[in-house]
Structure formats: C-alpha cells, structure tokens
Scaffold this motif. Structure first.
Motif, short mmCIF file in Angstrom:
data_model
loop_
_atom_site.label_atom_id
_atom_site.label_comp_id
_atom_site.label_asym_id
_atom_site.label_seq_id
_atom_site.Cartn_x
_atom_site.Cartn_y
_atom_site.Cartn_z
N PRO A 154 0.79 -1.23 0.00
CA PRO A 154 0.00 0.00 0.00
C PRO A 154 0.83 1.29 0.00
N GLU A 155 2.07 1.22 0.52
CA GLU A 155 2.82 2.47 0.65
C GLU A 155 3.59 2.84 -0.62
N MET A 156 3.59 1.93 -1.61
CA MET A 156 4.36 2.21 -2.81
C MET A 156 3.49 2.85 -3.89
N SER A 157 4.14 3.53 -4.82
CA SER A 157 3.41 4.05 -5.98
C SER A 157 3.49 2.99 -7.08
N PRO A 158 2.54 3.01 -8.03
CA PRO A 158 2.63 2.03 -9.11
C PRO A 158 4.01 2.02 -9.77
N ARG A 159 4.60 3.21 -9.93
CA ARG A 159 5.90 3.25 -10.59
C ARG A 159 6.97 2.54 -9.77
N SER A 160 7.01 2.86 -8.45
CA SER A 160 8.06 2.22 -7.65
C SER A 160 7.78 0.73 -7.51
N TYR A 161 6.50 0.35 -7.51
CA TYR A 161 6.17 -1.06 -7.42
C TYR A 161 6.64 -1.82 -8.66
N LEU A 162 6.33 -1.25 -9.81
CA LEU A 162 6.73 -1.93 -11.06
C LEU A 162 8.26 -1.96 -11.18
N THR A 163 8.92 -0.90 -10.70
CA THR A 163 10.38 -0.89 -10.70
C THR A 163 10.91 -2.03 -9.84
N PHE A 164 10.29 -2.18 -8.67
CA PHE A 164 10.70 -3.27 -7.76
C PHE A 164 10.54 -4.64 -8.43
N ILE A 165 9.36 -4.85 -9.02
CA ILE A 165 9.10 -6.15 -9.66
C ILE A 165 10.10 -6.38 -10.81
N GLY A 166 10.32 -5.34 -11.60
CA GLY A 166 11.24 -5.47 -12.73
C GLY A 166 12.65 -5.81 -12.28
N ARG A 167 13.10 -5.13 -11.22
CA ARG A 167 14.44 -5.41 -10.69
C ARG A 167 14.52 -6.83 -10.15
N ALA A 168 13.47 -7.22 -9.39
CA ALA A 168 13.49 -8.55 -8.80
C ALA A 168 13.47 -9.63 -9.90
N ARG A 169 12.88 -9.27 -11.04
CA ARG A 169 12.86 -10.23 -12.15
C ARG A 169 14.11 -10.13 -12.99
N GLY A 170 15.01 -9.25 -12.59
CA GLY A 170 16.32 -9.19 -13.24
C GLY A 170 16.33 -8.44 -14.55
#
Lengths: 319, 237
Positions: free
Chosen positions: A87-103
C-alpha cells in the motif's frame, strides 16, 4: 506448452484439486470455469509455484514445477486473485521493484514499463500511493506486474473482477491481443466473458475436471441437444397423446396456454437441428393443428455449466 | 542475487518512507546521547562504558521492532503470493530483508557516532576499542533482528511477532546471568553462559576482539536466518 499430470492438492481430508490432467499448447487461451471453491485458484497457485501439489506434477515448457520452480516462475506472469500490493508504494516504484526482482536491466525495464503502463491505462495514477487507488486500478497494476517481464505464459486468476463493464471489455481485448502470441490461462465465473476470450474451456467442479473443450464442443457434448418450442391451436390432451406416442419425439411437456385456445409445448426430438423441426411440422400438419409458432431453443453454455456443476447458485448469480 | 538486491532496496526504502522510521532513529539517538552525556557528567570520566552497557537492553526492543513487519506484513497483505512467485529463492527473500534491517541498524548506530568523537576530544578514549564496541553493537542488533525475523516469519500478526521476538531475544541475552543460571544445575548453567548473547557481547563492548565471539554471532544469526527460511517454506502446508 503446459503439461499437467494428475495434479492433486489435499487439505487434510478435503481435495481442493483431485488428479487434474490436461495439456495446453503454446498460443492457446484457456479459461478455467467453475463455481467458487471448485479448485481453479488452487490449480493456478500450483502452476505459479506458490504452493506445491500433494501429488502429481506439472511442467511449463518442459520445466517441472517441483524441480525447477525458479525457471517456471521466470516463464510465467502471475496475477493472483486478491491483488495483494504494497500500500505504501506508488505504481511506478512497485513496477520498478518487480522489474528489478525479475532481473530486467535498466533499459528493458524502462521500455517494458512504458508499454505495460500504456496497455493497462495506469498513466494517470503512476505516482499515487497504491493505498489511494480504486479496486480497478489495483487490478490493472497487478496485471501490469504480470506482463512486465514479457512472459510467454500468463496465469491470470479472475483478471476482470473489480472492473467496470467498459474496463472489462478493454482488459478482455487486451488478453485477446496478448493471446495471439502467448499462452494464457485465466479463470473466471463470468461465462460470456469466458466464451468471448477463450478458445478452450476447462470446467472444474469439486476439484475435478468435468469438461474440456471449446464452448461449441461443450455445448455439443454435454448439452443433450436443444428442444423445440411449439405453439398450436388444438386440444391439449389430443396434442399430448399424439406427441408422446410418436416415434420421432423423445419427450414433451406442456408449458401452458397462450392466446385463448393455443397450447404451448416443449418438445425434444430424436433428430436435432433442421430435421427435427421438419418432422415436428409434419406431425402438426398430419393432425390438422394450426401451427402458430415453432422455434428451436438452443442449449447455451450456461445450461451446460449448470448441468456439469449441479446448478451452483453462486455462478448463476455472477452471470 | 538481483532478486535479493531488489528486495533489499525495497525494504530499506520502506524504513525511510514513513515518519515512523525517522522518529525511531531520532528517539534512539536522543536517548543514547542523553544517557551517555549524563554518565559523563556524573562520573566525570569521558568514556563510552555506559553506552555499551545500555545498548543490549535498548536493542532488545529495537531489534524485534525493526524486524516484526518483515514477513508478517507480507503474509497479512497477501503480497507474499507475488513475492514468492517471482524468480527469487526463499533465501534471497530472507537475506534481502535481513540486510535491509541490519542496514537500518547501522544507520542508527552511525548517527550516534558524534558521541565517541566528542568524548575523544574531552578525554583520552582510544579509537580502536570504540570501533570494536560498535562492531559488537551491530552484531548484537543483527542477532536480535534475525530472531525477530524468525518470529515474523512464524506469525501473521506484527504485535505478536514483536512479543515473540522480544521473549526469545530476552532469553538469549540474559541466559548467562547469575540470577537465571541459579535455576539450573551447575553444568547446564555453564553451557547457557557460553551460548549467551550478553556474555559474548560484553567482551566486545569492552573493546576486546575474540574470534570466538565473532563466530558465535555469525553462527547465531545464520541459525535464525536458516530457521526463518524454513518457516517461510512452511507455507507449503
């Protein structure tokens, strides 16, 4: 392609999924249909390597879900049913996180992010906090997350819940266009949607696969044909007698009187389609009934679904 | 590794995304500063002894508090379902989260560094022992974090995770103390003391470097991280 072999999930003494086996070719769009609690979500969770099966297994592009879960997860984009986001993340930071975690590397991430944000319509809320987003936007963000790494396989658990009708059509079209290049498994209990999106339907009931095929196939295989609705001006008892005694008729039932002395019957013929209608017209002419209406009532997917799942009320409501 | 780095960055950003993260930092620095200067004024000797004596009891609360949400919140939100369907191993998840909490601890400790620097100007404290002491603090805090992380991986409720973490931490910190050992037969008390966080920290807090202490801390942290991975894995009911 996805190969599922006798996949079983047992919770204590209850089977959530029992010996499910199916094979999905690359490029298919497959819909899981079934009442709530039928085992759709459990099957998808096992395919996404979130929970392991009690017995049996599945493989995605030849990678076994038990032996090579990380390989499988790389190939799959997964949309869980409950849209669990931070809940505390923005869509942009969330997608950045997912993208990074997916390498994904920086350039790929940037390019994919602008693509998924575009197709899911997230531009306006990109910098808002997830906690402020409506259910529809959360659903889209979850879908964006599943699409981000351009996976060849998509496992989408109820992708259109929480969306308004217009968004539903958008997402449906999106899945259709994605489906031309990817293998998609989606679950839904909205039958028209499944018919419109999926080339193949797998009906699950009480953890078991009860039917598998295109919607036309399901109707043909499980629909027991359609029936004719006939309205004639004649005596009810006489009509009934003739119809029940006739060799071409397999069953008939009186449905009521209409327009004064007209009687309405539902007639199941041994021959289906045009031949059945022709035979029925012949019977009416022979007996001198004046025929006011003769209509063929097709079996719908909904009827089939109801017979297969024993008329689950939840699903009927959702339709 | 990329998965672990992404998780580390997200968790670290979380600590600094809310006022709470800063309030905890400020509270810690003010409290530690207050007791250190107070001790210096009272005893008229400019050293960090009280700082290193007090810190185990402060970290006893801060460690589990920092760690309590790490897994429990993901379970509660359901976000574990997305996290664990990413191509990331359970180890990477636990280690990434642990490192983020340990980094936050490092920031906490780093902010108290003006204390020893001023005391060095005031008195004749040596730099080496203070650095050793700080390393000991970081290891001790990290041990509490790893215990809190296990608690967080077991239960869904953050407050419960905090309490469980606190109780286990408390046990490990105090089990070498005489008043606890008196309840056990003599032989067992000896081994309890050797496994005690408090005993191992106290020598580092006094500035002494002993490989056995280092091995102990790293072993303990490793043990709790390993059990956390097992606990995370227990979703496979």
């Amino acid at each position: 392609m996805i190969d599922v072999t006798r996949l079983t999930k047992k919770y204590r003494s209850l089977f959530a999924v029992e010996e499910a086996s199916f094979h999905i070719e690359t490029g298919e769009v497959v819909g899981f249909l079934g009442p709530n609690g039928a085992g759709k979500t459990t099957t998808m969770k096992m395919l996404a390597c979130f929970i392991p099966p009690t017995s049996g297994t599945a493989s995605v592009s030849g990678h076994d879900i038990l032996r090579e879960p990380l390989q499988v997860r790389r190939l799959i984009g997964y949309l869980p049913e409950s849209t669990p986001l931070y809940p505390e993340m923005s869509p942009r930071s969330y997608l950045t996180f997912i993208g990074r975690a997916r390498g994904l590397d920086r350039a790929t991430l940037k390019q994919r992010m602008s693509y998924v944000v575009g197709v899911t319509g997230l531009e306006k809320v990109l910098l808002k906090e997830v906690s402020e987003l409506s259910k529809g936007f959360r659903q889209r963000l979850c879908l964006a997350q599943a699409l981000l790494h351009d996976p060849p396989f998509l496992v989408l658990d109820e992708p259109t819940t929480g969306l308004d009708p217009l968004q539903r059509i958008e997402i449906r079209d999106l899945i259709k266009s994605i489906g031309s290049s990817k293998t998609v498994i989606l679950s839904t209990h909205i039958l028209p949607e499944a018919e419109a999106t999926c080339g193949r339907l797998i009906v699950i009931h009480k953890g078991k696969i009860v039917a598998d095929g295109s919607s036309e196939q399901l109707v043909a295989d499980h629909g027991k044909g359609g029936h004719y609705q006939m309205v004639v001006r004649a005596d009810k008892a006489a009509v009934e007698q003739v119809l029940t005694g006739h060799a071409a008729v397999s069953a008939c039932s009186f449905e009521g009187k209409t327009g004064g002395s007209m009687v309405k019957f539902a007639v199941h013929m041994r021959a289906v389609g045009l031949a059945g209608g022709e035979a029925l017209y012949g019977i009416a002419r022979e007996n001198g009934w004046s025929l006011a209406e003769l209509a063929y009532v097709r079996v719908t997917l909904e009827d089939v679904f109801r017979t297969l799942t024993g008329g689950s009320s939840e699903t009927k409501e959702a339709v | 590794m990329k998965g672990m780095r992404a998780i580390y960055r997200r968790e670290l950003a979380y600590y600094f995304s809310s006022w709470m993260g800063y309030i905890i930092l400020a509270a810690f620095v003010i409290f530690m500063g207050f007791i250190t200067y107070n001790a210096v004024l009272e005893s008229k000797s400019a050293d960090m002894r009280l700082f290193f004596r007090m810190i185990p009891f402060v970290f006893l609360f801060f460690g589990p508090a920092i760690a309590m949400r790490l897994v429990a919140e993901e379970r509660k939100l359901g976000s574990l379902e997305i996290l664990l369907t990413l191509p990331v191993s359970d180890w990477e998840v636990i280690f990434g989260k642990f490192l983020a909490a340990a980094t936050y601890l490092l920031v906490m400790l780093g902010l108290t560094f003006p204390l020893p620097v001023t005391l060095m100007f005031l008195g004749n404290s040596e730099f080496g022992p203070i650095i050793t002491g700080y390393c000991g603090c970081l290891l001790l805090g990290s041990a509490f974090v790893s215990i809190g992380l296990l608690a967080s991986a077991i239960v869904k409720d953050q407050v419960l995770a905090f309490i469980i973490g606190l109780v286990i931490s408390c046990f490990f910190l105090l089990m070498g103390e005489a008043f606890i050992n008196s309840y056990f037969p003599e032989g067992i008390g000896y081994y309890l003391a050797r496994l005690s966080l408090g005993v191992h920290f106290s020598s580092m807090g006094r500035g002494m470097v002993d490989t056995r202490d280092l091995v102990y801390f790293l072993g303990l942290i490793g043990f709790f991280l390993y059990t956390s991975v097992l606990a995370l894995d227990s979703r496979k009911w």
